[in-house]
Design a protein around this motif. Sequence first.
Motif, PDB file in Angstrom:
ATOM      1  N   LEU B  53      21.864 -31.341  -6.813  1.00 53.67           N
ATOM      2  CA  LEU B  53      20.493 -31.787  -7.060  1.00 53.67           C
ATOM      3  C   LEU B  53      19.731 -30.658  -7.743  1.00 53.67           C
ATOM      4  O   LEU B  53      18.741 -30.889  -8.431  1.00 53.67           O
ATOM      5  N   GLU B  54      20.185 -29.439  -7.520  1.00 47.76           N
ATOM      6  CA  GLU B  54      19.663 -28.284  -8.252  1.00 47.76           C
ATOM      7  C   GLU B  54      20.832 -27.663  -9.006  1.00 47.76           C
ATOM      8  O   GLU B  54      21.947 -27.603  -8.480  1.00 47.76           O
ATOM      9  N   GLU B  55      20.559 -27.215 -10.230  1.00 49.01           N
ATOM     10  CA  GLU B  55      21.600 -26.572 -11.023  1.00 49.01           C
ATOM     11  C   GLU B  55      21.663 -25.099 -10.692  1.00 49.01           C
ATOM     12  O   GLU B  55      20.627 -24.479 -10.458  1.00 49.01           O
ATOM     13  N   ILE B  56      22.870 -24.544 -10.664  1.00 48.09           N
ATOM     14  CA  ILE B  56      22.987 -23.102 -10.442  1.00 48.09           C
ATOM     15  C   ILE B  56      23.226 -22.417 -11.778  1.00 48.09           C
ATOM     16  O   ILE B  56      23.731 -23.037 -12.718  1.00 48.09           O
ATOM     17  N   GLN B  57      22.817 -21.149 -11.863  1.00 43.31           N
ATOM     18  CA  GLN B  57      22.944 -20.445 -13.151  1.00 43.31           C
ATOM     19  C   GLN B  57      24.198 -19.585 -13.215  1.00 43.31           C
ATOM     20  O   GLN B  57      24.619 -19.173 -14.300  1.00 43.31           O
ATOM     21  N   LYS B  58      24.758 -19.262 -12.054  1.00 43.43           N
ATOM     22  CA  LYS B  58      25.921 -18.365 -12.045  1.00 43.43           C
ATOM     23  C   LYS B  58      26.713 -18.690 -10.793  1.00 43.43           C
ATOM     24  O   LYS B  58      26.145 -19.106  -9.792  1.00 43.43           O
ATOM     25  N   GLY B  59      28.020 -18.505 -10.882  1.00 43.64           N
ATOM     26  CA  GLY B  59      28.862 -18.790  -9.734  1.00 43.64           C
ATOM     27  C   GLY B  59      29.445 -20.187  -9.821  1.00 43.64           C
ATOM     28  O   GLY B  59      29.433 -20.803 -10.891  1.00 43.64           O
ATOM     29  N   ALA B  60      29.961 -20.674  -8.707  1.00 41.27           N
ATOM     30  CA  ALA B  60      30.604 -21.986  -8.712  1.00 41.27           C
ATOM     31  C   ALA B  60      30.531 -22.611  -7.327  1.00 41.27           C
ATOM     32  O   ALA B  60      30.535 -21.910  -6.313  1.00 41.27           O
ATOM     33  N   ILE B  61      30.402 -23.936  -7.294  1.00 37.91           N
ATOM     34  CA  ILE B  61      30.462 -24.662  -6.029  1.00 37.91           C
ATOM     35  C   ILE B  61      31.505 -25.761  -6.173  1.00 37.91           C
ATOM     36  O   ILE B  61      31.421 -26.576  -7.100  1.00 37.91           O
ATOM     37  N   LEU B  62      32.485 -25.764  -5.291  1.00 38.82           N
ATOM     38  CA  LEU B  62      33.504 -26.806  -5.291  1.00 38.82           C
ATOM     39  C   LEU B  62      33.338 -27.674  -4.047  1.00 38.82           C
ATOM     40  O   LEU B  62      33.191 -27.146  -2.940  1.00 38.82           O
ATOM     41  N   VAL B  63      33.316 -28.984  -4.242  1.00 42.43           N
ATOM     42  CA  VAL B  63      33.325 -29.894  -3.108  1.00 42.43           C
ATOM     43  C   VAL B  63      34.577 -30.754  -3.246  1.00 42.43           C
ATOM     44  O   VAL B  63      34.755 -31.414  -4.274  1.00 42.43           O
ATOM     45  N   ASP B  64      35.414 -30.716  -2.236  1.00 39.21           N
ATOM     46  CA  ASP B  64      36.666 -31.464  -2.251  1.00 39.21           C
ATOM     47  C   ASP B  64      37.475 -31.143  -3.507  1.00 39.21           C
ATOM     48  O   ASP B  64      38.038 -32.017  -4.153  1.00 39.21           O
ATOM     49  N   GLY B  65      37.461 -29.869  -3.891  1.00 39.69           N
ATOM     50  CA  GLY B  65      38.269 -29.432  -5.015  1.00 39.69           C
ATOM     51  C   GLY B  65      37.646 -29.627  -6.387  1.00 39.69           C
ATOM     52  O   GLY B  65      38.194 -29.175  -7.383  1.00 39.69           O
ATOM     53  N   GLN B  66      36.483 -30.325  -6.447  1.00 38.54           N
ATOM     54  CA  GLN B  66      35.859 -30.567  -7.751  1.00 38.54           C
ATOM     55  C   GLN B  66      34.660 -29.660  -7.938  1.00 38.54           C
ATOM     56  O   GLN B  66      33.830 -29.520  -7.043  1.00 38.54           O
ATOM     57  N   GLN B  67      34.559 -29.068  -9.123  1.00 38.85           N
ATOM     58  CA  GLN B  67      33.411 -28.203  -9.381  1.00 38.85           C
ATOM     59  C   GLN B  67      32.182 -29.058  -9.673  1.00 38.85           C
ATOM     60  O   GLN B  67      32.144 -29.818 -10.648  1.00 38.85           O
ATOM     61  N   MET B  68      31.163 -28.915  -8.832  1.00 39.72           N
ATOM     62  CA  MET B  68      29.993 -29.792  -8.926  1.00 39.72           C
ATOM     63  C   MET B  68      29.238 -29.556 -10.239  1.00 39.72           C
ATOM     64  O   MET B  68      28.861 -28.433 -10.566  1.00 39.72           O
ATOM     65  N   GLY B  69      29.018 -30.663 -10.962  1.00 43.72           N
ATOM     66  CA  GLY B  69      28.235 -30.601 -12.193  1.00 43.72           C
ATOM     67  C   GLY B  69      29.067 -30.319 -13.429  1.00 43.72           C
ATOM     68  O   GLY B  69      28.527 -30.336 -14.530  1.00 43.72           O
TER      69      GLY B  69
END
Lengths: 302, 253
Positions: B53-69
């Motif tokens: 719901l918010e975009e990140i500028q650096k780094g990574a978030i994976l949920v269930d193996g998929q990179q969000m966004g």
Amino acid sequence: MSEAPRQTPSPSGGGEFRDVASAHVPFPVTKLVLWALVLLIAADFAWICANNPNFGWPVIGEYFFNPEVIRGLGTSLGLTVVGMVLGTIIGLIVAVMKMSDNRLAQVLAGLYVWFFRGTPLLVQLIFWYNMSTLFPTLSIGLPFGPSFGGWDTNSVITPLTAAVLGLALNEAAYMAEIIRGGLLSVDRGQAETASAFGMTRGRALRRIVIPQAMRSIVPPTGNQLISMVKATSLVSVIAMSDLLYAVQSIYNRTFEIVPMLLVAVIWYLIITSILNVGQGWIERYYGRSDRRNRVVQPAGEV
Amino acid sequence: MEAIVQARNVHKAYDDLQVLKGIDLDVTPGEVVVILGPSGSGKSTFLRCINHLEEIQKGAILVDGQQMGYEIRGDRLVKLSANGVARQRRGIGMVFQSFNLYPHMTVLQNIIEAPVGIHKEPKAQAVAYARELLKRVGLADKENSYPRQLSGGQQQRVAIARALAVRPKVMLFDEPTSALDPELVGEVLATMKDLARQGLTMIVVTHEIGFAREAADRVVFMDGGVIVEQGKPEDVLVNPQHPRTQSFLARFI
């Protein structure tokens, strides 16, 4: 002196407590007098009108269901419906464009509203009708490139297409702003929630945002619809045989100007009255989630 | 066990204001993680970054193996369209501070909207599951009510049922009791404790220390856009190591 202690102090001024259930309602003399006075004046005015030969009531009666008048009425109603439906669809598209993140869409929508809201409808109608003097042929092709086919403007732009185009495109500019206002009135959290649940934007708009926006879109749209009924009378200038054009062509023969205009006035009032009732129904439909206590709370609910 | 949520070096800024300054967090399936921290610590923002719901500028978030966004095309990372992100969110449930029920729909319609409309579940099946969920949150008799006819606590419990209806792999709670009158907080927390016991993966941003103590597998304390301290609730809440955690918790004793 010993008195039983009073449990509650009386309000300032100190009087006795008397149950409001036993209160008397004063007889509304002033209200009744005003009612009587207004009814009297209205009855007198109606009497004067009914007995004034200049109104030509027999003529009104004679022409009220005249086939020419009824055909004109049908044209007016048809133009209202088509103009309003097209205007609402285009208006919705323009509103969504104006609210999108896409700068190009915003600018195009802004220009559209600016032009069609900023020029008189009458002038727009005359322009559409006289398109052929600006563009003698209409063709589809690439910008500055080859053309794939063309039509003679005069065969495309008939009084009917000019009237529909003029009314719908003008209406769309107003409807775009009404719809945009409605969409903005919906809490931003709603669209966010829909997207958090994985809804696409189109679906969120259709299922979540628009149904809530309807409550603030319907009242001004009812207003627009009534304006539209009357605005159709403008098409009489481009020789479109609407209700006004029909009564005009009759009084051009019979010279019964006022009675014939009254025929049109009464028909317009009948239509707009029906629309008022319809608007009330629609407003109640979209306000249904607002009514409290429709579901009775069971006793003992914590 | 493979983590269901993996956040690596997450940075987020609004214009010049740096809100998240490098968050690393792994959440394993079935784990209940409670994020605590003072206002402005970035804990709600981080939660909203998890489902993009918010975009990140650096780094990574994976949920269930998929990179969000984002998606990987060939060997390049490509930003997804809004509708592409929407599809990624379908395994994540979310409960908001201000409930955000759809006010024009009844309780039942609220709950079956996503299962039927997005996950294409047969309606009868979705309705049956919705009724089961309503029973679980103690509102079996409210399915035909509109949200406005319910108390705040009831609305939030419906919102929890609505989020559960899509059988999420992970549930995000964004300060679920902060908008409630004090006497209504308990019923929502009780519902959440039930879910925690049943093995739902939960990430909860809250100010309810009591909930953290009773239901959390892990407490994460955030301040100033970083994770200051984390661990088992009996360690972090009873014997905090970091001075900022100590001063934050001191206010609740």
